[in-house]
Motif scaffolding. Structure first.
Motif, PDB file in Angstrom:
ATOM      1  N   LEU A   1       0.838  -1.306   0.216  1.00  7.57           N
ATOM      2  CA  LEU A   1      -0.057   0.225   0.117  1.00  7.57           C
ATOM      3  C   LEU A   1       1.076   1.332   0.139  1.00  7.57           C
ATOM      4  CD1 LEU A   1      -3.067  -0.847   2.778  1.00  7.57           C
ATOM      5  CD2 LEU A   1      -2.502  -1.532   0.461  1.00  7.57           C
ATOM      6  N   GLY A   2       0.165   1.868  -0.823  1.00  6.77           N
ATOM      7  CA  GLY A   2       0.984   3.676  -0.786  1.00  6.77           C
ATOM      8  C   GLY A   2      -0.267   4.432   0.225  1.00  6.77           C
ATOM      9  N   PRO A   3      -0.033   5.549   0.178  1.00 13.13           N
ATOM     10  CA  PRO A   3      -0.642   6.447   0.854  1.00 13.13           C
ATOM     11  C   PRO A   3      -2.012   6.531   0.515  1.00 13.13           C
ATOM     12  CG  PRO A   3       1.140   7.944  -0.317  1.00 13.13           C
ATOM     13  CD  PRO A   3       0.612   6.864  -0.553  1.00 13.13           C
ATOM     14  N   LEU A   4      -2.630   7.847   0.776  1.00 17.29           N
ATOM     15  CA  LEU A   4      -4.483   7.641   0.315  1.00 17.29           C
ATOM     16  C   LEU A   4      -3.935   9.019  -0.233  1.00 17.29           C
ATOM     17  CD1 LEU A   4      -7.270   7.440   3.510  1.00 17.29           C
ATOM     18  CD2 LEU A   4      -6.893   5.988   1.275  1.00 17.29           C
ATOM     19  N   ASP A   5      -5.039   9.179  -1.422  1.00 14.19           N
ATOM     20  CA  ASP A   5      -4.980  10.256  -2.304  1.00 14.19           C
ATOM     21  C   ASP A   5      -6.210  10.231  -2.890  1.00 14.19           C
ATOM     22  OD1 ASP A   5      -2.898  12.299  -4.425  1.00 14.19           O
ATOM     23  OD2 ASP A   5      -4.152  11.069  -5.785  1.00 14.19           O
ATOM     24  N   GLU A   6      -6.965  11.836  -2.252  1.00 12.33           N
ATOM     25  CA  GLU A   6      -8.455  11.783  -2.493  1.00 12.33           C
ATOM     26  C   GLU A   6      -9.366  10.930  -2.137  1.00 12.33           C
ATOM     27  OE1 GLU A   6      -8.580  13.843  -6.363  1.00 12.33           O
ATOM     28  OE2 GLU A   6      -6.694  14.642  -6.153  1.00 12.33           O
ATOM     29  N   GLY A   7      -9.319   9.883  -2.011  1.00 15.09           N
ATOM     30  CA  GLY A   7     -10.387   9.025  -1.126  1.00 15.09           C
ATOM     31  C   GLY A   7      -9.107   7.674  -1.572  1.00 15.09           C
ATOM     32  N   LEU A   8      -8.534   7.295  -2.322  1.00 14.20           N
ATOM     33  CA  LEU A   8      -8.249   6.098  -2.821  1.00 14.20           C
ATOM     34  C   LEU A   8      -7.485   5.815  -2.814  1.00 14.20           C
ATOM     35  CD1 LEU A   8      -9.520   6.392  -6.563  1.00 14.20           C
ATOM     36  CD2 LEU A   8     -11.146   5.463  -5.046  1.00 14.20           C
ATOM     37  N   ARG A   9      -6.720   4.576  -2.035  1.00 12.81           N
ATOM     38  CA  ARG A   9      -5.637   4.185  -1.131  1.00 12.81           C
ATOM     39  C   ARG A   9      -4.568   3.520  -3.051  1.00 12.81           C
ATOM     40  NH1 ARG A   9      -2.757   4.625   3.492  1.00 12.81           N
ATOM     41  NH2 ARG A   9      -5.435   4.392   4.198  1.00 12.81           N
ATOM     42  N   VAL A  10      -3.221   4.164  -2.437  1.00 11.16           N
ATOM     43  CA  VAL A  10      -2.109   4.084  -3.965  1.00 11.16           C
ATOM     44  C   VAL A  10      -2.035   2.712  -3.697  1.00 11.16           C
ATOM     45  CG1 VAL A  10      -0.187   4.383  -4.613  1.00 11.16           C
ATOM     46  CG2 VAL A  10      -1.773   6.538  -4.249  1.00 11.16           C
ATOM     47  N   ILE A  11      -1.143   1.968  -4.772  1.00 11.83           N
ATOM     48  CA  ILE A  11      -1.314   0.875  -4.361  1.00 11.83           C
ATOM     49  C   ILE A  11       0.009   0.286  -5.284  1.00 11.83           C
ATOM     50  CG2 ILE A  11      -1.677  -1.772  -5.028  1.00 11.83           C
ATOM     51  CD1 ILE A  11      -3.571  -0.982  -3.053  1.00 11.83           C
ATOM     52  N   ARG A  12       1.435  -0.114  -4.594  1.00  7.94           N
ATOM     53  CA  ARG A  12       2.446   0.040  -4.962  1.00  7.94           C
ATOM     54  C   ARG A  12       3.139  -0.783  -5.642  1.00  7.94           C
ATOM     55  NH1 ARG A  12       4.615   4.683  -3.321  1.00  7.94           N
ATOM     56  NH2 ARG A  12       4.238   5.645  -1.549  1.00  7.94           N
ATOM     57  N   GLU A  13       2.012  -2.313  -4.930  1.00 13.02           N
ATOM     58  CA  GLU A  13       3.277  -3.470  -6.178  1.00 13.02           C
ATOM     59  C   GLU A  13       1.119  -4.226  -5.584  1.00 13.02           C
ATOM     60  OE1 GLU A  13       6.715  -4.653  -4.031  1.00 13.02           O
ATOM     61  OE2 GLU A  13       8.033  -3.042  -4.608  1.00 13.02           O
ATOM     62  N   GLY A  14       2.180  -5.538  -6.529  1.00 10.80           N
ATOM     63  CA  GLY A  14       0.508  -6.460  -6.664  1.00 10.80           C
ATOM     64  C   GLY A  14      -0.942  -6.287  -7.448  1.00 10.80           C
ATOM     65  N   LEU A  15      -1.143  -5.145  -7.850  1.00 10.41           N
ATOM     66  CA  LEU A  15      -1.916  -5.554  -8.481  1.00 10.41           C
ATOM     67  C   LEU A  15      -1.342  -5.125 -10.222  1.00 10.41           C
ATOM     68  CD1 LEU A  15      -4.718  -3.630  -6.927  1.00 10.41           C
ATOM     69  CD2 LEU A  15      -4.804  -6.296  -7.956  1.00 10.41           C
ATOM     70  N   LYS A  16      -2.136  -4.832 -11.297  1.00  7.78           N
ATOM     71  CA  LYS A  16      -1.843  -4.778 -12.446  1.00  7.78           C
ATOM     72  C   LYS A  16      -3.258  -3.470 -13.245  1.00  7.78           C
ATOM     73  CE  LYS A  16      -1.653  -8.800 -14.019  1.00  7.78           C
ATOM     74  NZ  LYS A  16      -1.194 -10.085 -14.937  1.00  7.78           N
ATOM     75  N   ALA A  17      -3.044  -2.961 -14.173  1.00  9.73           N
ATOM     76  CA  ALA A  17      -4.104  -2.449 -14.698  1.00  9.73           C
ATOM     77  C   ALA A  17      -5.446  -2.770 -14.867  1.00  9.73           C
ATOM     78  CB  ALA A  17      -3.112  -1.446 -15.803  1.00  9.73           C
ATOM     79  N   GLU A  18      -4.727  -3.762 -15.524  1.00 11.13           N
ATOM     80  CA  GLU A  18      -6.649  -5.020 -16.139  1.00 11.13           C
ATOM     81  C   GLU A  18      -7.026  -5.811 -15.337  1.00 11.13           C
ATOM     82  OE1 GLU A  18      -2.517  -7.300 -16.893  1.00 11.13           O
ATOM     83  OE2 GLU A  18      -2.924  -4.955 -17.249  1.00 11.13           O
ATOM     84  N   ASP A  19      -6.160  -5.935 -14.039  1.00  9.94           N
ATOM     85  CA  ASP A  19      -7.072  -6.554 -12.541  1.00  9.94           C
ATOM     86  C   ASP A  19      -8.677  -5.730 -12.961  1.00  9.94           C
ATOM     87  OD1 ASP A  19      -4.933  -8.441 -12.762  1.00  9.94           O
ATOM     88  OD2 ASP A  19      -4.222  -7.296 -11.766  1.00  9.94           O
ATOM     89  N   HIS A  20      -9.860  -6.861 -12.096  1.00  8.31           N
ATOM     90  CA  HIS A  20     -11.039  -6.954 -11.997  1.00  8.31           C
ATOM     91  C   HIS A  20     -10.866  -6.878 -10.181  1.00  8.31           C
ATOM     92  CE1 HIS A  20     -11.528  -6.971 -15.915  1.00  8.31           C
ATOM     93  NE2 HIS A  20     -12.287  -6.739 -15.731  1.00  8.31           N
ATOM     94  N   VAL A  21     -10.617  -5.667  -9.371  1.00 12.88           N
ATOM     95  CA  VAL A  21     -10.868  -5.919  -8.129  1.00 12.88           C
ATOM     96  C   VAL A  21     -12.377  -5.833  -7.311  1.00 12.88           C
ATOM     97  CG1 VAL A  21      -9.834  -5.208  -6.096  1.00 12.88           C
ATOM     98  CG2 VAL A  21      -8.442  -4.986  -7.830  1.00 12.88           C
ATOM     99  N   ILE A  22     -12.278  -6.663  -6.606  1.00 15.37           N
ATOM    100  CA  ILE A  22     -14.168  -6.565  -5.737  1.00 15.37           C
ATOM    101  C   ILE A  22     -14.125  -5.534  -4.853  1.00 15.37           C
ATOM    102  CG2 ILE A  22     -15.054  -8.048  -4.493  1.00 15.37           C
ATOM    103  CD1 ILE A  22     -14.726  -9.905  -5.434  1.00 15.37           C
ATOM    104  N   ILE A  23     -14.815  -4.760  -4.675  1.00 14.25           N
ATOM    105  CA  ILE A  23     -14.907  -3.729  -4.253  1.00 14.25           C
ATOM    106  C   ILE A  23     -16.100  -3.530  -2.826  1.00 14.25           C
ATOM    107  CG2 ILE A  23     -13.599  -2.409  -6.084  1.00 14.25           C
ATOM    108  CD1 ILE A  23     -16.019  -0.975  -6.475  1.00 14.25           C
ATOM    109  N   ASN A  24     -16.745  -4.258  -3.611  1.00  9.73           N
ATOM    110  CA  ASN A  24     -18.291  -4.302  -2.869  1.00  9.73           C
ATOM    111  C   ASN A  24     -18.618  -6.023  -2.781  1.00  9.73           C
ATOM    112  OD1 ASN A  24     -20.691  -3.888  -0.689  1.00  9.73           O
ATOM    113  ND2 ASN A  24     -21.668  -2.846  -2.563  1.00  9.73           N
ATOM    114  N   GLY A  25     -19.017  -6.370  -1.426  1.00 14.17           N
ATOM    115  CA  GLY A  25     -19.801  -7.742  -1.322  1.00 14.17           C
ATOM    116  C   GLY A  25     -18.102  -8.674  -1.190  1.00 14.17           C
ATOM    117  N   LEU A  26     -17.130  -8.322  -0.481  1.00 10.37           N
ATOM    118  CA  LEU A  26     -16.071  -9.705   0.250  1.00 10.37           C
ATOM    119  C   LEU A  26     -16.832 -10.174   0.844  1.00 10.37           C
ATOM    120  CD1 LEU A  26     -13.559  -6.315   1.208  1.00 10.37           C
ATOM    121  CD2 LEU A  26     -13.195  -8.465  -1.114  1.00 10.37           C
TER     122      LEU A  26
END
Length: 385
Positions: free
Chosen positions: A326-351
């Motif tokens: 993780l990186g810092p928060l920026d305008e309500g969103l969290r910076v991801i430094r490592e572990g994700l790619k641009a084309e990934d589909h991340v579950i944001i609701n329904g975990l």
């Protein structure tokens, strides 16, 4: 009974219940944004100007001319000290000056007469020299009298105590009728004034942060705060986000040997005068050069012991746990430094409805206003727009 038993054998077993469909979840791709890291430090506000108002002449206080805690401007009248003794001294000094000027005028006339008579040898040169010396002494006495008069006039002026700066005044420490001492015998403190707009905030930068920022400057990726008024954001006590902005103003020339920190200062506008000297604030200063980053909502991040993970829906609609840095928060969103790619589909609701390896029914979420998805969204198999 036998007939009933045979009839029962002909009945078919009831069909098993149909399996439930995969649970629905909301997915989104990381958004890309140019961000800048910020370092957060604790600071304390201090007035840019702070003055202790003291009596410059001794005497009895006649009146107090300000309201406790009011805003005063430079030149405003604060106290009146009884001026009559000083006016009498000034009048006496004026008379001494007039006497000195008259004597100087007489000495000049006598010298002029001596110069005209010495040409006809009516008086010797010695007399002229004596009269010239008398004129010089008269001028010296006149200068002394002028100085005495100016000093007396200053004392009269000092009986009216004026505000030296604009700011908020404290309470009056001396009431009318009390005797105060002047600067000759330990000046009496009358009150104090602090300026409020703008206001300074002092904070200490730790050695590691200083080294990192210094490296960015050496690499040409970030100007030094000594040369550039970098922006600063301040969050006051009880606030959840920055409410004031300012500029870097000062970096000390050495680290404190006892704390290994560098004293720094920023200037904050305080137009509403809501910030007072002595308050604490959380200071955010620029900690990196701008860079492109992937960001996701903070709610999409889960904790697995000491790791931070996100749940990603693969092409076959199964769930995968992905460790991230993780990186810092920026305008309500969290910076991801490592572990994700641009084309990934991340579950944001329904975990709470997901399980690693199980299938889900993904539904694409709308990107927040102003954000750009990291790549063109491609619906997964079975995904709903």
């Amino acid at each position: 009974m036998l007939a009933l038993a045979l009839a029962g054998c002909d009945e078919k077993a009831p069909s098993q219940a149909a399996a439930p469909p995969p649970p629905p979840v909301t997915v989104a791709q990381p958004v890309t944004r140019t961000v800048t890291d910020w370092d957060e430090l604790t600071g304390r506000f201090e007035a840019i100007q702070e003055v202790e108002v003291r009596a410059r002449v001794g005497g009895f206080i006649d009146s107090v001319e300000f309201e406790d805690g009011a805003i005063v401007h430079a030149g405003d009248l604060l106290y009146i000290i009884d001026p009559r003794p000083f006016e009498a001294v000034a009048l006496q000094a004026q008379g001494q000056l007039d006497d000195a000027r008259a004597k100087a005028e007489l000495a000049k006339r006598e010298l002029d007469r001596g110069l005209s008579l010495v040409q006809s040898s009516a008086v010797p040169e010695q007399v002229v020299d004596q009269r010239r010396q008398a004129l010089q002494a008269a001028h010296a006495a006149e200068t002394q009298a002028e100085g005495a008069l100016k000093a007396a006039q200053l004392n009269v002026e000092f009986t009216h105590v004026l505000a030296p700066i604009t700011g908020r005044v404290s309470r009056h420490l001396v009431t009318p009728g009390n005797l105060v001492q002047g600067s000759e015998g330990g000046a009496t403190l009358l009150t104090s004034i602090v300026s409020l707009d703008p206001i300074d905030i002092y904070f200490d930068i730790d050695e590691a942060t200083y080294q990192r920022n210094s490296k960015l400057w050496l690499e040409g990726r970030r100007p030094s705060s000594r040369d550039t008024a970098h922006p600063v954001q301040v969050t006051l006590t009880g606030e959840t986000k920055p409410s004031h902005e300012g500029k870097m103003d000062f970096l000390d020339n050495r680290l404190d040997v006892s704390t290994a920190t560098l004293r720094s200062r920023a200037v904050i506008p305080n137009h509403d005068l809501s910030i007072l000297p002595g308050q604490f604030g959380r200071v955010r200063i620029i900690g990196s050069s701008p860079y492109e980053a992937l960001l996701i909502p903070d709610a999409a991040i889960a904790t697995d012991q000491s790791r931070k993970i996100v749940f990603v829906v693969k092409d076959d609609n199964t769930v995968e746990a992905r460790p991230v840095t993780l990186g810092p928060l920026d305008e309500g969103l969290r910076v991801i430094r490592e572990g994700l790619k641009a084309e990934d589909h991340v579950i944001i609701n329904g975990l709470q409805r997901t399980r690693v390896g199980a299938k889900v029914t993904p539904q694409m979420a709308k990107a927040p206003a102003g954000d750009t998805p990291a790549s063109d969204p491609k619906p997964l198999a079975g995904a709903k727009p």
